[in-house]
Design an enzyme around this catalytic site. Sequence first.
Site, PDB file in Angstrom:
ATOM      1  CB  SER A   1      41.916   5.360  31.537  1.00  0.00           C
ATOM      2  OG  SER A   1      41.462   6.607  32.452  1.00  0.00           O
TER       3      SER A   1
ATOM      4  CE1 TYR B   1      40.881   2.272  35.926  1.00  0.00           C
ATOM      5  CE2 TYR B   1      41.932   4.536  35.363  1.00  0.00           C
ATOM      6  CZ  TYR B   1      40.816   3.546  35.307  1.00  0.00           C
ATOM      7  OH  TYR B   1      40.032   3.832  34.263  1.00  0.00           O
TER       8      TYR B   1
END
Length: 269
Positions: A126, A140
């Site tokens: 990401s 995350y």
Amino acid sequence: IGLGLGAALVRRGWHVVLDDVQDVKAKEEADRLTRAGPGVAVGAGVDVRDADRLIALVQDTYAEHGRLDLMVNNAGIGIGGEPDELVLAHWDAAIDTNLRGVIHGCHAAYPLMKQQRSGTILNTASAAGLAPMFGQFGPYTTSKFGVVGLSLSLRAAAAEYGVHVSVLCPGVIDTAIWDAPWPADLPIPASQVGAPPLREAMEKAGTKFYPADRLAEDTLRGLEKNKAILAIPGDARRLWLLARLSPTLVVRQMIKATAANRRAVPAHR
């Protein structure tokens, strides 16, 4: 993102195995892609947290076709909440799927690719693996930074054997993750109770979602050039550049974003 890549490969005539923890969904989507052709897709229902089953799936695919050209480790979940609200189960959930799932995929594919002296491994991280997300998304962000480190380390080890390793670091992509409910087996942090759905909150903030099919085409072009890090689209590349030029400035921006997000959630008013 995985489905977008699968569709792009089928359009190129590839044989694709689509794996998802939702086995019925994977098979339905595979059938749809096969009907569109000219390639073929098959669906499988394997949880990437189960290393033995994932290894078996990869080995069976290799045995059937005699080669493994591309392994995409894409499964991921979003976990957020105030750090003092999170329990270890929240961290375990993010790390087990987002990081260990990628490790399991690499562990399954790399020995086969090393043996055939060719192949590409693509790990989905990401933009949050290149620069930190705001403070409530610690699990995350942590898992995605881990995927970037794993990918670059494996890339260095694999190069001598003709195996390419790249890491995809997408920005805000239009996928179902923004609409996904909170995992049923995890407690909901107090700061997330009453918070607007992620998609709604981001749209209200003026965020633009990048289409997954465009991301897939961009990604495959990057793989053809054997790029180490694929930061897509432009906002992800700009964030990556800023994080390299001035990490302190990025952290300051995240502090402001965290404060703004807290003000938007009822529990922190």
